[in-house]
Enzyme design. Structure first.
Site, PDB file in Angstrom:
ATOM      1  N   LYS A  38       0.846  -1.204   0.000  1.00  0.00           N
ATOM      2  CA  LYS A  38       0.000   0.000   0.000  1.00  0.00           C
ATOM      3  C   LYS A  38       0.875   1.246   0.000  1.00  0.00           C
ATOM      4  CE  LYS A  38      -1.841   2.890   2.789  1.00  0.00           C
ATOM      5  NZ  LYS A  38      -1.893   4.181   2.069  1.00  0.00           N
ATOM      6  N   THR A  68       6.043   7.112  13.870  1.00  0.00           N
ATOM      7  CA  THR A  68       6.119   6.302  15.086  1.00  0.00           C
ATOM      8  C   THR A  68       4.715   6.043  15.621  1.00  0.00           C
ATOM      9  OG1 THR A  68       8.315   7.122  15.561  1.00  0.00           O
ATOM     10  CG2 THR A  68       7.070   6.292  17.437  1.00  0.00           C
ATOM     11  N   GLU A  88       9.960   0.623  10.449  1.00  0.00           N
ATOM     12  CA  GLU A  88      10.995   1.642  10.229  1.00  0.00           C
ATOM     13  C   GLU A  88      10.294   2.977  10.425  1.00  0.00           C
ATOM     14  OE1 GLU A  88      12.837   4.407   9.061  1.00  0.00           O
ATOM     15  OE2 GLU A  88      12.892   3.706   6.983  1.00  0.00           O
ATOM     16  N   CYS A 120      13.478  10.229   7.138  1.00  0.00           N
ATOM     17  CA  CYS A 120      13.409   9.738   8.522  1.00  0.00           C
ATOM     18  C   CYS A 120      14.771   9.852   9.214  1.00  0.00           C
ATOM     19  CB  CYS A 120      12.904   8.312   8.559  1.00  0.00           C
ATOM     20  SG  CYS A 120      13.703   7.258   7.357  1.00  0.00           S
ATOM     21  N   GLU A 150      10.053  15.143  15.579  1.00  0.00           N
ATOM     22  CA  GLU A 150      10.393  15.026  14.159  1.00  0.00           C
ATOM     23  C   GLU A 150       9.566  16.050  13.377  1.00  0.00           C
ATOM     24  OE1 GLU A 150       9.109  11.424  12.009  1.00  0.00           O
ATOM     25  OE2 GLU A 150      11.129  11.319  11.189  1.00  0.00           O
TER      26      GLU A 150
END
Ligand code: NDP
Length: 486
Positions: A192, A246, A266, A300, A397
């Site tokens: 996906k 996350t 990941e 990332c 992030e």
């Protein structure tokens, strides 16, 4: 010091060059790729994918619902129980090799499509995303007939059907990272792509047809988060591989707890790029720029926290600002562009909101004088100085072209600050001393540590994090392990 809020005053209108439409043919509508064929979603739902540089719709794309997920998983199971499951590794290798060759042959088409749908500069899609995607298929073609000798036992077996959910920052490359090792190991896949960047995965589906890959071996389901959740929850899936936030990674882990499915995650990062006073500073400045502004910082492992040793801090920041002033922001299809468009309105809002908290919490905000196009999603390269560890911009992030600068005095302080994050994906070290590189690499809690370079990727090199950056490795021999039942 430029005030970024003024940078839209002299706005200009972006329009993609007409030649781009000649290099790649974009259909008005795309179906789901299931069992070797394109077909609309069972309930006929579609969604639009936009060019983030102009906000113009590129195509309508089928939105897969639970019935489509079920059909795709069944097709993948049938292929696993059928021709693909019985095929020897040396034969699977030929398909991987063929896909790699076709990716190379159609590289221009892929690069333009990726830049149109994602907003990344063509220089990056042309020189990084597409060649690396092909390299992943080549690399895994080489492993397919050697798995018995790879240290996973004498007869390692595939897991079955892999459900793979990927983000929008490297659409084709992430598809390659997921599909190539899974297929190499003999699994079948349901992938996906992200809602905002489905087109290169659908072109890859065409490549699978062109390579005569047996039907059902690769299935591609476009859709939003709900499609991903339905795929993750489907009982016919044996392994889940996820790259993304996350937050969603945690949801996925909770959703499949106790179901016996294998999982690799990941997730996000907040990497420290650590510059010592003995570092080759011009090289370090290039590394800092590459670390945070590559792919608009939608990376990332981006070096989003610069830790610079006090004696050289002022000099590094000055040189960095000079260098940033030369970066060109604008048309992603212009070969001279360094910084393209932000992938979506939602991501732009997030970058703006976090940058505002940086100012509100007292950090100094700087951006070069920079004209932003009137339409589309844009954010200027931004540097925050005087950042302290408690600031949100040093902890969260941002996933955009925003750098937080902190300083340190000793190597121990650098390590303590670098490790002061719930993430653990990557880090960079800049110093002339080899012994210091090794000491830092040993003490930094990060899955990948680059020394005197940044953002280097190779299919032979395992990549992944720990703590809130996830677990499992992608790439190299370690990446194969996640798709084998040793
Ligand atoms: P998400 O983690 O939401 O998306 C990643 C993929 O997961 C997409 O394909 C998404 O679909 C899908 N998805 C969303 N919800 C679920 C679910 N419940 N179950 C299964 N699949 C799901 O990232 P976003 O795109 O929303 O970005 C949000 C933030 O995440 C960014 O600002 C950034 O900080 C971080 N991020 C980190 C990445 C990384 O590589 N570390 C990559 C991307 C984002 P859909 O596209 O439809 O939402």
């Amino acid at each position: 010091m430029a005030d970024t809020s003024q940078s839209t005053d002299t706005a200009w209108e972006y329009a993609p060059a007409p030649e781009s439409r000649e290099i790649v043919r974009i259909a008005a509508e795309y179906g789901l790729f299931v069992d070797g064929e394109f077909a609309p979603a069972a309930d006929g739902r579609t969604f639009a994918t936009l060019n983030p540089a102009s906000e113009e719709p590129l195509a309508q794309v089928a939105a897969a619902g639970p019935a489509d997920v079920d059909r795709a998983v069944r097709a993948a199971r049938a292929a696993f129980d059928g021709a693909w499951g019985r095929m020897p590794g040396r034969e699977r290798a030929k398909y991987l090799y063929r896909i790699a060759r076709i990716l190379q042959e159609r590289a221009r088409e892929f690069a333009v499509l990726e830049s149109l749908d994602n907003g990344k500069p063509i220089r990056e899609s042309r020189d990084v995303d597409i060649p690396l995607a092909a390299a992943h298929f080549f690399y895994h073609a080489g492993w397919a007939d050697k798995l018995e000798y790879a240290g996973f036992g004498p007869a390692p077996r595939p897991l079955g059907v892999a459900g793979q959910v990927i983000p929008w920052n490297f659409p084709l490359l992430m598809a390659a990272w997921k599909l190539a090792p899974a297929l190499c190991a003999g699994n079948t896949c349901v992938l996906k792509p992200a809602e905002t960047t489905p087109l290169s995965a659908l072109l890859l589906a065409e490549v699978c047809q062109q390579a005569d890959l047996p039907p059902g071996v690769v299935n591609i389901l476009t859709g939003a988060g709900g499609t991903g959740a339905a795929l993750v929850a489907h009982p016919g899936v044996d392994k889940i591989a996820f790259t993304g936030s996350t937050e969603v990674g945690k949801e996925i882990r909770a959703a499949i707890a106790g179901a016996g499915k294998k999982l690799t995650l990941e997730l996000g990062g907040k990497a420290a790029n650590v510059v010592f006073d003995d570092a080759p500073l011009d090289q370090a400045v290039e590394g800092i720029v590459n670390g945070i502004f590559f792919n608009q910082g939608h990376v990332c492992c981006a070096g989003s926290r610069l830790l610079v040793q006090e004696p050289v801090a002022e000099m590094v920041i000055d040189r960095l600002k000079q260098r940033i002033t030369t970066l060109r922001l604008g048309d992603p299809l212009d070969k001279n562009t360094d910084i393209g468009a932000i992938n979506s309105r939602q991501q732009l809002d997030k970058i703006r909101a976090l940058s505002e908290t940086g100012e509100a919490e007292g950090a100094g905000r700087w951006s070069p004088p920079c004209e932003l196009p009137q339409r589309g999603y844009w954010f200027p390269p931004t540097v925050f100085t005087g950042v302290s560890q408690s600031h949100r911009i040093a902890r969260e992030e941002i996933f955009g072209p925003v750098l937080a600068v902190l300083t340190f005095r000793t190597p121990h302080e650098a390590v303590t600050k670098a490790n002061n994050t719930p993430y653990g994906l990557s880090a960079g070290v800049w110093t002339e001393k080899g012994s210091r590189i090794l000491w830092m690499a040993q003490h930094l809690r990060a899955g990948v540590v680059w020394a005197n370079t940044y953002n280097r990727f190779d299919p032979a090199s395992p990549f992944g994090g720990y703590r809130e950056s996830g677990f499992g490795r992608e790439g190299g021999r370690h990446g194969l392990e996640a798709y084998l039942d040793g």
